[in-house]
Design a protein around this motif. Structure first.
Motif, PDB file in Angstrom:
ATOM      1  N   ASN A 218       0.823  -1.214   0.000  1.00 48.00           N
ATOM      2  CA  ASN A 218       0.000   0.000   0.000  1.00 48.00           C
ATOM      3  C   ASN A 218       0.855   1.260   0.000  1.00 48.00           C
ATOM      4  O   ASN A 218       0.521   2.242  -0.660  1.00 48.00           O
TER       5      ASN A 218
ATOM      6  N   ARG B 189       2.020   1.600  -3.512  1.00 52.02           N
ATOM      7  CA  ARG B 189       0.927   2.063  -4.370  1.00 52.02           C
ATOM      8  C   ARG B 189       0.758   3.572  -4.272  1.00 52.02           C
ATOM      9  O   ARG B 189       0.540   4.252  -5.275  1.00 52.02           O
ATOM     10  N   ARG B 190       0.858   4.117  -3.047  1.00 51.74           N
ATOM     11  CA  ARG B 190       0.736   5.569  -2.868  1.00 51.74           C
ATOM     12  C   ARG B 190       1.862   6.309  -3.593  1.00 51.74           C
ATOM     13  O   ARG B 190       1.630   7.319  -4.254  1.00 51.74           O
TER      14      ARG B 190
ATOM     15  N   ILE C 193       3.662   5.223  -6.137  1.00 50.19           N
ATOM     16  CA  ILE C 193       3.491   5.034  -7.583  1.00 50.19           C
ATOM     17  C   ILE C 193       2.407   5.966  -8.104  1.00 50.19           C
ATOM     18  O   ILE C 193       2.556   6.587  -9.159  1.00 50.19           O
ATOM     19  N   ARG C 194       1.306   6.092  -7.350  1.00 43.99           N
ATOM     20  CA  ARG C 194       0.226   6.989  -7.750  1.00 43.99           C
ATOM     21  C   ARG C 194       0.727   8.439  -7.809  1.00 43.99           C
ATOM     22  O   ARG C 194       0.409   9.186  -8.727  1.00 43.99           O
ATOM     23  N   ALA C 195       1.562   8.829  -6.850  1.00 36.55           N
ATOM     24  CA  ALA C 195       2.068  10.200  -6.821  1.00 36.55           C
ATOM     25  C   ALA C 195       3.065  10.468  -7.948  1.00 36.55           C
ATOM     26  O   ALA C 195       3.045  11.534  -8.556  1.00 36.55           O
TER      27      ALA C 195
ATOM     28  N   ASP D  59       1.178   8.553 -11.608  1.00 34.23           N
ATOM     29  CA  ASP D  59      -0.258   8.741 -11.804  1.00 34.23           C
ATOM     30  C   ASP D  59      -0.920   7.452 -12.300  1.00 34.23           C
ATOM     31  O   ASP D  59      -1.740   7.460 -13.213  1.00 34.23           O
ATOM     32  N   ALA D  60      -0.507   6.336 -11.713  1.00 36.88           N
ATOM     33  CA  ALA D  60      -1.058   5.022 -12.070  1.00 36.88           C
ATOM     34  C   ALA D  60      -1.647   4.392 -10.815  1.00 36.88           C
ATOM     35  O   ALA D  60      -1.009   4.363  -9.765  1.00 36.88           O
ATOM     36  N   ASN D  61      -2.875   3.912 -10.931  1.00 29.87           N
ATOM     37  CA  ASN D  61      -3.538   3.256  -9.806  1.00 29.87           C
ATOM     38  C   ASN D  61      -3.381   1.748  -9.926  1.00 29.87           C
ATOM     39  O   ASN D  61      -3.796   1.161 -10.932  1.00 29.87           O
TER      40      ASN D  61
ATOM     41  N   SER E  17      -4.260  -1.995  -8.366  1.00 26.48           N
ATOM     42  CA  SER E  17      -5.274  -2.665  -7.561  1.00 26.48           C
ATOM     43  C   SER E  17      -4.675  -3.886  -6.874  1.00 26.48           C
ATOM     44  O   SER E  17      -3.871  -4.612  -7.465  1.00 26.48           O
TER      45      SER E  17
ATOM     46  N   TYR F  58       7.435  -0.559 -11.897  1.00 30.25           N
ATOM     47  CA  TYR F  58       7.527   0.816 -11.422  1.00 30.25           C
ATOM     48  C   TYR F  58       8.724   1.019 -10.485  1.00 30.25           C
ATOM     49  O   TYR F  58       9.343   2.086 -10.503  1.00 30.25           O
TER      50      TYR F  58
END
Length: 128
Positions: A22, A25-26, A28-30, A33-35, A37, A50
């Motif tokens: 998790n 994931r945060r 990577i999202r920052a 810009d990929a979510n 799951s 990533y």
């Protein structure tokens, strides 16, 4: 649910690993810009993808911790070799090996320094 799918996601039943995933994931999202799951079948491959492309040392460290936890849980990884060879780099039409280029560049510059004086605005300048 098949047995193979159940064993693929067994690693996500460990609280410490899910916590690390998790956090990854945060980050990577920052950065990308990929979510991602948690239910994605290719989550491990995407995390590795990533983590290999990031500039964030935090993400690389977290992915390393995930890998260590997975080694403790499942045993050592199998070595995965890339199917396609690394691309050959060209400079002015000639193939270049990065290691050779660094080795040969240094002696050429020192030989050039000794052969001609450095000129600046029509005057010879001391070389350092």
């Amino acid at each position: 649910m098949s047995n193979a799918t159940a064993t693929d996601h067994r690693w996500l039943m460990q609280y410490n690993i899910v916590n690390l995933v998790n956090q990854c994931r945060r980050l990577i999202r920052a950065e990308f810009d990929a979510n991602l799951s948690l239910t994605d079948q290719a989550l491990r491959q995407k995390l590795a993808h990533y983590a290999g492309r990031t500039r964030s040392q935090g993400l690389q460290r977290l992915y390393g911790e995930i890998r260590l936890a997975l080694i403790e849980l499942e045993g050592p990884d199998q070595l995965i070799t890339p199917e396609e060879p690394l691309p050959v780099r060209f400079y002015r039409g000639q193939p270049v090996d990065a290691g050779e280029q660094r080795k040969t560049a240094r002696p050429e510059t020192s030989a050039q320094k000794n052969s001609k004086p450095l000129m600046y605005r029509g005057r010879a300048v001391a070389q350092s």
